[in-house]
Write an enzyme that holds these catalytic residues in place. Sequence first.
Site, PDB file in Angstrom:
ATOM      1  N   GLU A   1      80.024 -61.839 -45.274  1.00 12.54           N
ATOM      2  CA  GLU A   1      80.935 -62.956 -45.047  1.00 12.54           C
ATOM      3  C   GLU A   1      81.539 -63.448 -46.363  1.00 12.54           C
ATOM      4  O   GLU A   1      82.755 -63.665 -46.467  1.00 12.54           O
ATOM      5  CB  GLU A   1      80.208 -64.105 -44.339  1.00 12.54           C
ATOM      6  CG  GLU A   1      79.704 -63.771 -42.954  1.00 12.54           C
ATOM      7  CD  GLU A   1      78.311 -63.157 -42.952  1.00 12.54           C
ATOM      8  OE1 GLU A   1      77.700 -63.055 -41.870  1.00 12.54           O
ATOM      9  OE2 GLU A   1      77.826 -62.785 -44.047  1.00 12.54           O
TER      10      GLU A   1
ATOM     11  N   THR B   1      72.713 -66.269 -29.889  1.00  8.32           N
ATOM     12  CA  THR B   1      71.629 -66.256 -28.909  1.00  8.32           C
ATOM     13  C   THR B   1      70.786 -64.980 -28.958  1.00  8.32           C
ATOM     14  O   THR B   1      69.577 -65.035 -28.777  1.00  8.32           O
ATOM     15  CB  THR B   1      72.199 -66.451 -27.497  1.00  8.32           C
ATOM     16  OG1 THR B   1      73.401 -65.696 -27.353  1.00  8.32           O
ATOM     17  CG2 THR B   1      72.525 -67.905 -27.263  1.00  8.32           C
ATOM     18  N   ARG B   2      71.402 -63.822 -29.121  1.00  9.86           N
ATOM     19  CA  ARG B   2      70.668 -62.553 -29.213  1.00  9.86           C
ATOM     20  C   ARG B   2      69.804 -62.317 -27.972  1.00  9.86           C
ATOM     21  O   ARG B   2      68.719 -62.886 -27.823  1.00  9.86           O
ATOM     22  CB  ARG B   2      69.788 -62.504 -30.454  1.00  9.86           C
ATOM     23  CG  ARG B   2      70.565 -62.657 -31.748  1.00  9.86           C
ATOM     24  CD  ARG B   2      69.670 -62.397 -32.942  1.00  9.86           C
ATOM     25  NE  ARG B   2      70.369 -62.626 -34.197  1.00  9.86           N
ATOM     26  CZ  ARG B   2      69.873 -62.342 -35.379  1.00  9.86           C
ATOM     27  NH1 ARG B   2      68.669 -61.814 -35.481  1.00  9.86           N
ATOM     28  NH2 ARG B   2      70.559 -62.573 -36.471  1.00  9.86           N
TER      29      ARG B   2
ATOM     30  N   ASP C   1      76.608 -60.632 -29.122  1.00 10.66           N
ATOM     31  CA  ASP C   1      75.347 -61.306 -28.812  1.00 10.66           C
ATOM     32  C   ASP C   1      75.422 -62.810 -29.077  1.00 10.66           C
ATOM     33  O   ASP C   1      74.400 -63.476 -29.221  1.00 10.66           O
ATOM     34  CB  ASP C   1      74.190 -60.696 -29.616  1.00 10.66           C
ATOM     35  CG  ASP C   1      74.428 -60.735 -31.127  1.00 10.66           C
ATOM     36  OD1 ASP C   1      75.530 -61.144 -31.541  1.00 10.66           O
ATOM     37  OD2 ASP C   1      73.518 -60.361 -31.885  1.00 10.66           O
TER      38      ASP C   1
ATOM     39  N   ASP D   1      80.901 -61.441 -32.283  1.00  8.21           N
ATOM     40  CA  ASP D   1      79.846 -60.474 -31.973  1.00  8.21           C
ATOM     41  C   ASP D   1      79.414 -60.632 -30.519  1.00  8.21           C
ATOM     42  O   ASP D   1      79.428 -61.749 -29.964  1.00  8.21           O
ATOM     43  CB  ASP D   1      78.654 -60.675 -32.906  1.00  8.21           C
ATOM     44  CG  ASP D   1      78.970 -60.241 -34.337  1.00  8.21           C
ATOM     45  OD1 ASP D   1      80.053 -59.664 -34.552  1.00  8.21           O
ATOM     46  OD2 ASP D   1      78.140 -60.481 -35.229  1.00  8.21           O
TER      47      ASP D   1
ATOM     48  N   TYR E   1      77.900 -51.566 -29.546  1.00 11.11           N
ATOM     49  CA  TYR E   1      77.255 -50.257 -29.625  1.00 11.11           C
ATOM     50  C   TYR E   1      76.411 -50.046 -28.372  1.00 11.11           C
ATOM     51  O   TYR E   1      76.028 -51.000 -27.679  1.00 11.11           O
ATOM     52  CB  TYR E   1      76.395 -50.135 -30.894  1.00 11.11           C
ATOM     53  CG  TYR E   1      75.227 -51.091 -30.955  1.00 11.11           C
ATOM     54  CD1 TYR E   1      73.942 -50.679 -30.606  1.00 11.11           C
ATOM     55  CD2 TYR E   1      75.411 -52.402 -31.384  1.00 11.11           C
ATOM     56  CE1 TYR E   1      72.867 -51.548 -30.664  1.00 11.11           C
ATOM     57  CE2 TYR E   1      74.342 -53.270 -31.458  1.00 11.11           C
ATOM     58  CZ  TYR E   1      73.075 -52.846 -31.093  1.00 11.11           C
ATOM     59  OH  TYR E   1      72.020 -53.722 -31.157  1.00 11.11           O
TER      60      TYR E   1
END
Length: 312
Positions: free
Chosen positions: A262, A290-291, A176, A174, A77
């Site tokens: 999940e 990790t983000r 991140d 994902d 996004y």
Amino acid sequence: MKSLLFSRFLLLLPWVLIVIIVLDIDSSRAPLPALVPRGGGGGGGSSGGARPAAARAPPQRRPEAALPTIYAITPTYSRPVQKAELTRLANTFRQVARLHWILVEDAAARSELVSRFVAGAGLPCTHLHVPTPRRYKRPGLPRATEQRNAGLAWLRQRHQHLPPPQPGVLFFADDDNTYSLELFQEMRTTRKVSVWPVGLVGGRRYERPVVENGKVVGWYTGWRADRPFAIDMAGFAVSLQVILSHPKAVFKRRGSQPGMQESDFLKQITTVEELEPKANNCTKVLVWHTRTEKVNLANEPKYHLDTVSIEV
């Protein structure tokens, strides 16, 4: 005295000439060819010389075309770090053989930034888009549900008309997360559903499936260990054949509680007893949640902008 030396010289001269002639004859001979073993291996000769060491065949590498394709579904996004996140991910995926990236934007249309990024990513990539309904963007609700389902729909549509067998593996990547290349080697042998630990998640250094005698028997987790599958989205992969044989298996909005996506998905395709532990019986961390740190743009100007437009 002179006559004595002269007589000795005459006495030695024939012997010197003989030595010179013998050395000249030996140097003119062609060298003998080196002995090589005959084809067919054994050689039945009785010579006592040392036998040359057999040539070692180079290790056989599995042809790339024979590897199962890894499909990575990545929801994304718009935000300041989006391109940076995707760049890190692409740099990893580019090193993985036979990987197809399914990149799904949370948007009503493909953005120019992601479109340009995909064009220069240098790896097989499918660029999709689907917006998240506004009513589902409230805090506490599951995110990226529509995007993951769009990736699943594309995958099933792509393969429904192709002849079997279609070896492949799907996982949800994902943007991140940070991935070790070893993880892709582990997941590629997935027969049905494989699992492994995830680092820096759930308020702990790691979470993992607990394995005994090669079977998953529980979960080491910091949040709701009573979940049917107490695992992070980055902690499992699914065989393509399982995805195709369960066409109604999707991520649900209705009836799905926060943190249960999940479990709600995996319950549709497998059981805990069938899970395949990877990463040395789930004792190695090969993926980290990790983000990226939230960006500080407090000094970003609103009016006196730069004279050039730079994409970040």
